[in-house]
Enzyme design. Structure first.
Site, PDB file in Angstrom:
ATOM      1  N   ARG A  51       0.847  -1.197   0.000  1.00 38.85           N
ATOM      2  CA  ARG A  51       0.000   0.000   0.000  1.00 38.85           C
ATOM      3  C   ARG A  51       0.883   1.247   0.000  1.00 38.85           C
ATOM      4  O   ARG A  51       0.590   2.238  -0.671  1.00 38.85           O
ATOM      5  CB  ARG A  51      -0.966   0.019   1.205  1.00 38.85           C
ATOM      6  CG  ARG A  51      -1.672   1.370   1.376  1.00 38.85           C
ATOM      7  CD  ARG A  51      -2.930   1.328   2.233  1.00 38.85           C
ATOM      8  NE  ARG A  51      -2.830   0.483   3.393  1.00 38.85           N
ATOM      9  CZ  ARG A  51      -2.143   0.762   4.506  1.00 38.85           C
ATOM     10  NH1 ARG A  51      -1.466   1.895   4.609  1.00 38.85           N
ATOM     11  NH2 ARG A  51      -2.121  -0.091   5.513  1.00 38.85           N
ATOM     12  N   TYR A 104     -16.557  16.143 -16.182  1.00 41.03           N
ATOM     13  CA  TYR A 104     -17.012  14.770 -16.014  1.00 41.03           C
ATOM     14  C   TYR A 104     -18.057  14.728 -14.883  1.00 41.03           C
ATOM     15  O   TYR A 104     -17.828  15.297 -13.809  1.00 41.03           O
ATOM     16  CB  TYR A 104     -15.802  13.874 -15.691  1.00 41.03           C
ATOM     17  CG  TYR A 104     -16.221  12.493 -15.273  1.00 41.03           C
ATOM     18  CD1 TYR A 104     -17.039  11.715 -16.094  1.00 41.03           C
ATOM     19  CD2 TYR A 104     -15.835  11.964 -14.056  1.00 41.03           C
ATOM     20  CE1 TYR A 104     -17.451  10.453 -15.698  1.00 41.03           C
ATOM     21  CE2 TYR A 104     -16.235  10.701 -13.657  1.00 41.03           C
ATOM     22  CZ  TYR A 104     -17.055   9.952 -14.490  1.00 41.03           C
ATOM     23  OH  TYR A 104     -17.464   8.709 -14.091  1.00 41.03           O
ATOM     24  N   ASP A 177      -7.569  18.767 -14.801  1.00 41.19           N
ATOM     25  CA  ASP A 177      -7.813  17.388 -15.207  1.00 41.19           C
ATOM     26  C   ASP A 177      -7.389  17.275 -16.668  1.00 41.19           C
ATOM     27  O   ASP A 177      -8.021  17.852 -17.558  1.00 41.19           O
ATOM     28  CB  ASP A 177      -9.309  17.063 -15.034  1.00 41.19           C
ATOM     29  CG  ASP A 177      -9.634  15.612 -15.345  1.00 41.19           C
ATOM     30  OD1 ASP A 177      -8.923  15.006 -16.166  1.00 41.19           O
ATOM     31  OD2 ASP A 177     -10.618  15.093 -14.781  1.00 41.19           O
ATOM     32  N   LYS A 202      -8.185   6.163 -19.433  1.00 40.33           N
ATOM     33  CA  LYS A 202      -8.503   6.661 -20.763  1.00 40.33           C
ATOM     34  C   LYS A 202      -7.280   6.571 -21.689  1.00 40.33           C
ATOM     35  O   LYS A 202      -6.832   5.490 -21.961  1.00 40.33           O
ATOM     36  CB  LYS A 202      -9.066   8.085 -20.634  1.00 40.33           C
ATOM     37  CG  LYS A 202     -10.162   8.219 -19.548  1.00 40.33           C
ATOM     38  CD  LYS A 202     -11.356   7.362 -19.850  1.00 40.33           C
ATOM     39  CE  LYS A 202     -12.482   7.291 -18.834  1.00 40.33           C
ATOM     40  NZ  LYS A 202     -12.400   7.812 -17.520  1.00 40.33           N
TER      41      LYS A 202
END
Ligand SMILES: Cc1ncc(COP(=O)(O)O)c(C=O)c1O
Length: 384
Positions: A51, A104, A177, A202
């Site tokens: 992690r 978005y 973004d 993406k």
């Protein structure tokens, strides 16, 4: 790697030195949760628990940092996990942020439905109008100006350099973004942004086979704080997902060149089509953000949106009639996708200031033979 290496070279080599033990030319998938310590606290290479850090994730993070020209990148389980980590780190309850009037839907939902309950207030601003942003910045203390450019799904363009100046004068951070452009087409940190957000799902991943996110940060101190939150809250990218994303990144430049070429031809064809009332593509000289896009982007991207004269039902019908454009959410993969934002990706913003027109269709133009794509769209629109 040196700072002089070109984008394509960095995409293939940054963070990806051959394995020192085996010579493996691709970073292996370190599918491991923990690491042997040589005596208590005796870590090999700084790895103690996956992690906190994992070598496959490190390779991806180093590559993404190089591609965005930032000192450090952090890789997450999704774009939303990256956004969540960022907001928890840079904002506190009682703060105020500016969010774009086109974005978005999931990003707006995070502000409107999750962080509002935490006490983070937001105002919606048209980020393509810097004067409107300045007005809001003058009206109250703002912690973060959030921008997408190009925006999802209306393909609006924000002037990153001008927004950064306005935000910094008011003591706010500018977050961009960069999912739609990818670092190959646009590098927001070089234009003054403080943080770049990616849905690596993406274009960076590029093959519709992995969900992921990333933050790339200009200031090392902020990167440290984000890394602390990431480890404390745990939304990290797993080793296999990191490996898949890194494999996609190697071909980003070649894919983007082709996406952009195909998208331009699709936009030009649609602009002439009698069923189409408006084409939203920053590569068209008629687009209001064309000049700014030309200045801050290498090319105009693979996303094209358009509106149909015949309205919403015709748009929904056309989305169901394509042969090669697959009806589906998401974007940025090698295959072309078509969707109806109002009922799909942006259904969550219905009734909000970000509501999108019902006659809108969004295309993620893939890298297939462009003549086939044009034929497919013409037949889908034939009786619209
Ligand atoms: C522009 C943009 N930002 C962020 C996200 C969220 O990313 P993810 O789906 O990887 O969580 C998306 C998803 O579609 C997006 O299009």
């Amino acid at each position: 790697m040196t700072n002089q290496d070109g984008f394509e070279t960095l995409a293939i080599h940054a963070g990806q030195e051959p394995d020192p033990v085996t010579g493996a030319v691709v970073p292996p998938i370190y599918q491991v949760s923990t690491y042997k310590q040589d005596g208590v606290g005796g870590l090999r290479g700084g790895y103690e628990y996956s992690r906190s850090a994992n070598p496959t994730r490190t390779a991806l993070e180093q590559c993404l940092a190089a591609l965005e020209s930032g000192p450090r990148a952090l890789a997450f389980a999704s774009g939303m996990a990256a956004e969540d980590c960022l907001l928890r780190t840079v904002c506190s309850p009682g703060d105020h942020v500016l969010v774009p009037d086109d974005a978005y839907g999931g990003t707006y939902r995070l502000f409107a439905r999750v962080f509002s309950g935490w006490g983070l207030a937001h105002d919606v601003v048209p980020v393509s109008h810097v004067a409107a942003v300045r007005e809001q910045l003058a009206a109250r203390k703002i912690t973060v100006v959030w921008a997408e450019t190009p925006t999802n799904p209306l393909l609006g363009i924000a002037d990153i350099r001008a927004l950064a100046e306005a935000a910094h004068e008011a003591g706010a951070l500018l977050v961009v973004d960069n999912t739609f452009a990818s670092p190959y087409l646009q590098q927001p940190l070089a234009l003054g942004a403080d943080v770049v957000v990616h849905s690596t799902t993406k274009y960076l991943g590029g093959h519709s086979d992995v969900v992921g996110g990333a933050l790339v940060v200009a200031a090392p101190g902020l990167a440290e704080r984000l890394a602390f939150t990431q480890n404390a809250t745990g939304g990290v990218a797993g080793p296999f997902d990191s490996w898949l994303t890194l494999r996609g990144v190697k071909t980003l430049a070649a894919r983007m060149d082709r996406h952009c070429r195909n998208a331009m031809r699709v936009a030009q064809m649609l602009a002439e089509h009698p069923a189409v009332s408006e084409v939203l593509y920053p590569g068209l000289p008629s687009h209001p953000g064309h000049k700014t896009a030309q200045e801050q982007m290498r090319a105009f991207g693979g996303m094209v949106s358009f509106r149909l004269l015949a309205g919403e039902e015709a748009a929904v019908r056309a989305c169901g009639r394509t042969r090669l454009f697959t009806l589906g959410e998401s974007l940025g993969g090698v295959e072309s996708l078509i969707e109806h934002p109002a009922r799909m990706t942006h259904a969550s913003v219905t009734g909000s200031p970000l509501e999108v027109p019902g006659d809108l269709i969004r295309l993620s133009v893939g890298i297939e033979d462009c003549d086939d794509l044009l034929d497919d769209l013409r037949q889908a629109l034939s009786d619209s």
